[in-house]
Design an enzyme around this catalytic site. Sequence first.
Site, PDB file in Angstrom:
ATOM      1  CG  ASP A 527     -78.746   9.214 -41.849  1.00  0.00           C
ATOM      2  OD1 ASP A 527     -78.557  10.186 -42.601  1.00  0.00           O
ATOM      3  OD2 ASP A 527     -79.444   8.223 -42.147  1.00  0.00           O
ATOM      4  CG  HIS A 528     -75.897  16.084 -41.504  1.00  0.00           C
ATOM      5  ND1 HIS A 528     -76.858  16.674 -40.723  1.00  0.00           N
ATOM      6  CD2 HIS A 528     -74.950  17.036 -41.708  1.00  0.00           C
ATOM      7  CE1 HIS A 528     -76.529  17.931 -40.478  1.00  0.00           C
ATOM      8  NE2 HIS A 528     -75.374  18.182 -41.077  1.00  0.00           N
TER       9      HIS A 528
END
Length: 555
Positions: A527-528
């Site tokens: 999850d950036h």
Amino acid sequence: MNIVLPSLGDIEEVEVTEICVAVGDAVGADDPIIVIESDKASMEVPAGGVGTIVELNIALGDQLGEGAVIGRLEVQGTQSTDAPAAAAQPAEQTSDSVDAREAVQTSASGEESQPNGGEQVAQIWVPDLGDIEQVEVIEVAATAGSRVAPGDLLVVLESDKASMEIPAEVSGVLLEINVAVGDQVTTGSLLATATIAAPRHREPAHDQPSPGSSIDADSPTQKTEAAAAAPLQVPVSMSQPTSASDKPSATQKSRQVYAGPATRRLAREIGVPLEQVEGSGNRGRVTKDDVKAWAKARLQQPATSAAQGATGIPAIPAVDFAKFGEIEEQPLSRIQKQVAVNMQRSWLNIPHVTQHADADIEELEAFRQSIKAESQSRGIKLSPLPFIIKAVCHTLAAHPKLNGSLSASGESLVLKRYTNIGIAVDTPEGLVVPVIRGADQLGVWALAERAQELAEKARSKKLALDDLSGGTFTISSLGAIGGTGFTPIINAPEVAILGVGKSVVQPIWQGDAFAPRLQLPLSLSYDHRVINGVDGGNFMATMTALLADIRRLTL
Ligand code: CAO
């Protein structure tokens, strides 16, 4: 002061279709108190003064005549009187004004009632706006080239008091739409040009216009002057309410919206597409409550099906596959439907980045093969997976962010002091992810045993809810099948997932020569929003180092 229903012109009675205020509400002079409707038009009745509503004498559906007392307004800073409300503006719906919207100008030289056998061009003008100088085009419902029939909505105009739906009055094809949303137009402005399929015959009575009628005005200027001679005191919605006997066609239905200006304003402000709102009012009129209910339902609605468009993304259009050949429709299982929802939700909510790396598992594989006899005697199937789980637990201990979750508020990262590893298991019913709790506390034998047990339970539909909850990180292994890399979708609210491909022998440069080494493809999706590329890179570096030398797992 009393709020009195203004003059209705030649209309005897109107129906109360919307009550916009409640007793105790503070209102401004222009705030609408009620919306009334005749079979020809609708209008808002404004308060006519600044103050507080102290009484309402009407109910939805009431039939009111001119002069009816709608309610009482305690005017700010003055004594309440029974004098008629000056600002409760009368609605004088004269026949002229109704005719005004029917004004079409033909390019044929003769009267419209004289068929000339050829094609006629009709121009559609803004009808008489009474004392309103300008109105805004808030909706253009038709496009050039489209076929229209009488009653089809062309454009919607709006002043600060009322909206007007301008329908086509003729059957034909629109040649040109002369306005765009946002344009300011005035009485007599050209809205559209159409070719008339057949000349329209007027009733004789209409051919004898009364002085000031705009019906036979043959130029915008003349028409404007004519219209000005018979002014409306209050602009009214010129739309033709849909009646039960006047069923619109499917396309017409999707375009025509029957709603008052306040409702339209609200819908615009909160971004509700009015044409999608089911009207609960009289004759399908969309009320403010309908708009609010639609918005509320949308906000509360989870993405309940994979087919549904989410976050405003248009849904994928339905295709009739049977048109192209034989088909068979297989219903999705409950699990498959749930997986579809979860996958879509995760994919649409989380900015995924997938990082790939190969781990050298030459030694790991040699070790695994060396203890195969022992694993058989223990009755435990020792695939590469339990080693990978063990290495993941160590790696998460070194990089705890990847064992975390973004808080619901999005304000913090929740770090978990426990490590529960989810294992994606393929079953005939669909994909399930049972969780090995406290995986970091287990050795490789125990992990292999637990993974095997959970996979069997999953395939025999014996998983308990407890087996499926509390995961902190997921592994999806396609190693037994093949593939060199893929993008696993994060099992939200976790922040990362490891995809495992099939190990293959590859020539690896050893500094002086190539050597055949078994390489295990790993794909980490993260999850950036909370995991940076550096975090992902560090995770992979630790992971590949551990798998390359499993002695490190003992450190
Ligand atoms: N590379 C090469 N061979 C591998 C391998 C890899 N990465 N992983 C497993 N194998 C081999 C095993 O060693 C085993 O061979 P041997 O019997 O000769 O040792 C064979 O493949 C079968 O393994 P397995 O599938 O029985 O066992 P597993 O521990 O690897 O996997 C489980 C268990 C539950 C993960 C698996 O059965 C499964 O369901 N996989 C599918 C998961 C899935 O659907 N993921 C996709 C999710 S997103 O759509």
